[in-house]
Design a protein around this motif. Structure first.
Motif, PDB file in Angstrom:
ATOM      1  N   LYS A 184       0.866  -1.174   0.000  1.00 46.31           N
ATOM      2  CA  LYS A 184       0.000   0.000   0.000  1.00 46.31           C
ATOM      3  C   LYS A 184       0.902   1.222   0.000  1.00 46.31           C
ATOM      4  CE  LYS A 184      -4.038  -1.968   2.330  1.00 46.31           C
ATOM      5  NZ  LYS A 184      -4.978  -1.840   3.478  1.00 46.31           N
ATOM      6  N   GLN A 185       0.813   2.000  -1.057  1.00 44.25           N
ATOM      7  CA  GLN A 185       1.628   3.211  -1.193  1.00 44.25           C
ATOM      8  C   GLN A 185       0.717   4.343  -1.645  1.00 44.25           C
ATOM      9  OE1 GLN A 185       4.701   1.015  -3.838  1.00 44.25           O
ATOM     10  NE2 GLN A 185       5.916   2.483  -2.669  1.00 44.25           N
ATOM     11  N   SER A 186       0.449   5.255  -0.737  1.00 48.03           N
ATOM     12  CA  SER A 186      -0.469   6.351  -1.031  1.00 48.03           C
ATOM     13  C   SER A 186      -1.806   5.758  -1.474  1.00 48.03           C
ATOM     14  CB  SER A 186       0.145   7.264  -2.097  1.00 48.03           C
ATOM     15  OG  SER A 186      -0.672   8.374  -2.348  1.00 48.03           O
ATOM     16  N   THR A 187      -2.262   6.057  -2.680  1.00 45.41           N
ATOM     17  CA  THR A 187      -3.531   5.533  -3.170  1.00 45.41           C
ATOM     18  C   THR A 187      -3.361   4.252  -3.978  1.00 45.41           C
ATOM     19  OG1 THR A 187      -3.386   6.935  -5.150  1.00 45.41           O
ATOM     20  CG2 THR A 187      -4.546   7.831  -3.241  1.00 45.41           C
ATOM     21  N   TYR A 188      -2.158   3.716  -4.018  1.00 44.20           N
ATOM     22  CA  TYR A 188      -1.871   2.530  -4.824  1.00 44.20           C
ATOM     23  C   TYR A 188      -1.854   1.283  -3.939  1.00 44.20           C
ATOM     24  CZ  TYR A 188      -0.264   6.083  -8.145  1.00 44.20           C
ATOM     25  OH  TYR A 188      -0.178   7.159  -8.976  1.00 44.20           O
ATOM     26  N   GLU A 189      -2.490   0.221  -4.427  1.00 41.91           N
ATOM     27  CA  GLU A 189      -2.469  -1.082  -3.764  1.00 41.91           C
ATOM     28  C   GLU A 189      -2.214  -2.155  -4.818  1.00 41.91           C
ATOM     29  OE1 GLU A 189      -5.685  -2.008  -1.181  1.00 41.91           O
ATOM     30  OE2 GLU A 189      -5.842   0.036  -0.349  1.00 41.91           O
ATOM     31  N   TYR A 190      -1.247  -3.020  -4.562  1.00 42.75           N
ATOM     32  CA  TYR A 190      -0.941  -4.078  -5.525  1.00 42.75           C
ATOM     33  C   TYR A 190      -0.170  -5.184  -4.812  1.00 42.75           C
ATOM     34  CZ  TYR A 190       3.583  -1.620  -5.585  1.00 42.75           C
ATOM     35  OH  TYR A 190       4.754  -1.018  -5.226  1.00 42.75           O
ATOM     36  N   GLN A 191       0.014  -6.295  -5.528  1.00 44.27           N
ATOM     37  CA  GLN A 191       0.715  -7.449  -4.982  1.00 44.27           C
ATOM     38  C   GLN A 191       1.918  -7.803  -5.835  1.00 44.27           C
ATOM     39  OE1 GLN A 191      -2.029 -10.739  -4.590  1.00 44.27           O
ATOM     40  NE2 GLN A 191      -2.278 -10.368  -2.413  1.00 44.27           N
ATOM     41  N   VAL A 192       2.923  -8.334  -5.180  1.00 41.68           N
ATOM     42  CA  VAL A 192       4.125  -8.823  -5.858  1.00 41.68           C
ATOM     43  C   VAL A 192       4.371 -10.251  -5.388  1.00 41.68           C
ATOM     44  CG1 VAL A 192       6.626  -8.575  -6.120  1.00 41.68           C
ATOM     45  CG2 VAL A 192       5.164  -6.540  -6.101  1.00 41.68           C
ATOM     46  N   LEU A 193       4.514 -11.173  -6.317  1.00 43.92           N
ATOM     47  CA  LEU A 193       4.849 -12.547  -5.972  1.00 43.92           C
ATOM     48  C   LEU A 193       6.353 -12.606  -5.709  1.00 43.92           C
ATOM     49  CD1 LEU A 193       3.737 -15.425  -5.685  1.00 43.92           C
ATOM     50  CD2 LEU A 193       4.286 -15.788  -8.079  1.00 43.92           C
ATOM     51  N   LEU A 194       6.723 -12.829  -4.452  1.00 48.97           N
ATOM     52  CA  LEU A 194       8.122 -12.746  -4.062  1.00 48.97           C
ATOM     53  C   LEU A 194       8.989 -13.773  -4.766  1.00 48.97           C
ATOM     54  CD1 LEU A 194       7.951 -12.033  -0.217  1.00 48.97           C
ATOM     55  CD2 LEU A 194       8.428 -10.441  -2.073  1.00 48.97           C
ATOM     56  N   ASN A 195       8.450 -14.965  -5.019  1.00 50.69           N
ATOM     57  CA  ASN A 195       9.243 -16.002  -5.689  1.00 50.69           C
ATOM     58  C   ASN A 195       9.704 -15.530  -7.053  1.00 50.69           C
ATOM     59  OD1 ASN A 195       7.076 -17.182  -3.866  1.00 50.69           O
ATOM     60  ND2 ASN A 195       8.487 -18.903  -4.029  1.00 50.69           N
ATOM     61  N   ARG A 196       8.780 -14.942  -7.796  1.00 45.87           N
ATOM     62  CA  ARG A 196       9.139 -14.432  -9.126  1.00 45.87           C
ATOM     63  C   ARG A 196      10.074 -13.231  -8.994  1.00 45.87           C
ATOM     64  NH1 ARG A 196       4.584 -13.522 -13.423  1.00 45.87           N
ATOM     65  NH2 ARG A 196       5.152 -15.682 -13.845  1.00 45.87           N
ATOM     66  N   TYR A 197       9.810 -12.387  -8.020  1.00 43.30           N
ATOM     67  CA  TYR A 197      10.631 -11.184  -7.832  1.00 43.30           C
ATOM     68  C   TYR A 197      12.069 -11.565  -7.517  1.00 43.30           C
ATOM     69  CZ  TYR A 197      12.216  -6.774  -5.802  1.00 43.30           C
ATOM     70  OH  TYR A 197      12.928  -5.648  -5.514  1.00 43.30           O
ATOM     71  N   PHE A 198      12.245 -12.539  -6.599  1.00 47.32           N
ATOM     72  CA  PHE A 198      13.585 -12.934  -6.208  1.00 47.32           C
ATOM     73  C   PHE A 198      14.320 -13.652  -7.337  1.00 47.32           C
ATOM     74  CE2 PHE A 198      12.242 -13.126  -1.476  1.00 47.32           C
ATOM     75  CZ  PHE A 198      12.396 -11.755  -1.397  1.00 47.32           C
ATOM     76  N   GLU A 199      13.567 -14.388  -8.175  1.00 46.67           N
ATOM     77  CA  GLU A 199      14.199 -15.142  -9.251  1.00 46.67           C
ATOM     78  C   GLU A 199      14.627 -14.252 -10.411  1.00 46.67           C
ATOM     79  OE1 GLU A 199      11.790 -18.330 -10.600  1.00 46.67           O
ATOM     80  OE2 GLU A 199      11.970 -19.493  -8.748  1.00 46.67           O
ATOM     81  N   SER A 200      13.774 -13.303 -10.782  1.00 50.79           N
ATOM     82  CA  SER A 200      14.029 -12.544 -12.001  1.00 50.79           C
ATOM     83  C   SER A 200      14.304 -11.064 -11.774  1.00 50.79           C
ATOM     84  CB  SER A 200      12.826 -12.675 -12.946  1.00 50.79           C
ATOM     85  OG  SER A 200      11.665 -12.129 -12.344  1.00 50.79           O
TER      86      SER A 200
END
Length: 338
Positions: A184-200
């Motif tokens: 949650k950042q200001s008016t923005y809400e979203y998700q990040v899949l950590l497995n994909r983030y850490f891999e790529s």
């Protein structure tokens, strides 16, 4: 005695052969349910895009933010000298009960607000109050499945994995389970899949801290997948580690087999299937692993079944006869015992 034995044998064979005649025929089909679900999803999201993409925050104006550190001084008042940091809500608490909200303000605007607040303490010379921006750190709150939840100061260049590491890392084995970071950042809400983030690190350069951000780490349920719009491929059957593998664009079947620990011995190459959800229900694609030209493209949320043992119709009947023989032997022993 012989008649009783014959009756038990005949009854056993009748039960084995006639078990299918008592099956329920009118029941809701999962394939029909999937067909309706897929039609609804396509109508709601024709482009079939994930709703968890990292928003582009590069165009958000650069303002003062929670976590920023300021330095103030005055030659004739030592109480006005020191370093002061804006709290998680963006409030800068200064001497003499002066509180200034720095959020959504430029530095000149914050400085002007501070000087105006101190004018009542000076008959003249408030401009002699020295007020500067020292550092642009950001407050980020990390909660959920982390070892040390809390609020942390991060630098503008810190990536999401560094922020998670500051909180002690995830609670669990990210090489086995799947974890998401809900931001949650200001008016923005979203998700990040950590497995994909850490891999790529595909999103590493996209996440930009705004200050007062929150990150909540959670683990996906073992059955989560299509309903959460996280693209998994489920590997079943003749692989060493059956389970879910994160879908990778343009990855071949061999990639998913490798991620599942490789194949077991004695694999039946001709009995391999892909089960896929379509608008017409669940469809089965038969392919032969030893014939590469038959291997299909793997889609998100596919289920791949690699058969580890091929049984012929004769094998099935032999198993049934063995079961009947076991029943007859048991009956015979009971009769002898009488």
């Amino acid at each position: 005695m012989k008649y009783l034995l014959f009756l038990l044998s005949a009854t056993s064979i009748f039960l084995v052969a006639g078990c299918s005649s008592n099956s329920v025929k009118n029941y809701p089909r999962y394939s029909e349910h999937v067909a309706k679900m897929m039609e609804h999803q396509e109508a709601a999201n024709p482009a079939n895009q994930m709703s968890s993409e990292v928003p582009d925050l590069s165009k958000v104006p650069v303002y003062m933010a929670p976590g920023h550190l300021f330095t103030m001084s005055h030659s004739s008042d030592s109480k006005l000298s020191g370093k002061f940091r804006a709290d998680f809500n963006g409030i800068l608490q200064l001497p003499y009960n002066v509180n200034v909200d720095v959020s959504n303000k430029t530095f000149p605007e914050v400085k002007e607000t501070v000087l105006n607040a101190y004018r009542r303490f000076f008959q003249k010379g408030v401009e002699s109050v020295n007020f500067t921006l020292t550092s642009r750190d950001f407050w980020v709150e990390v909660r959920g499945l982390v070892k040390k939840p809390g609020r942390y100061l991060v630098r503008p260049s810190d990536s999401l994995d560094l922020v998670v590491d500051a909180a002690g890392g995830v609670q669990g084995d990210i090489s086995v389970d799947y974890f998401t970071a809900s931001l949650k950042q200001s008016t923005y809400e979203y998700q990040v899949l950590l497995n994909r983030y850490f891999e790529s690190n595909e999103s590493a350069d996209k996440i930009r801290w705004l200050g007062g951000d929150s990150v909540f780490i959670s683990k996906l349920d073992s059955l989560a997948g299509a309903s959460r719009e996280i693209p998994f491929v489920t590997m079943l059957g003749g692989v060493i580690k059956p389970g879910k593998v994160l879908h990778q664009k343009d990855a071949s079947l061999y990639y998913y087999i490798e991620k599942s620990g490789g194949m077991v011995q004695g694999l039946g190459y001709e009995e391999c299937y892909v089960f896929r959800n379509t608008t017409e229900g669940v469809k089965r694609i038969n392919f032969s692993f030893d014939k590469p030209e038959t291997i299909p493209v793997i889609f998100p949320n596919d289920t791949v079944y690699m058969n580890s043992k091929v049984e012929t119709e004769g094998d099935t009947w032999l198993q049934r006869l063995s079961s009947v023989a076991g029943i007859i032997s048991t009956a015979a022993l009971l009769i002898i015992a009488l």
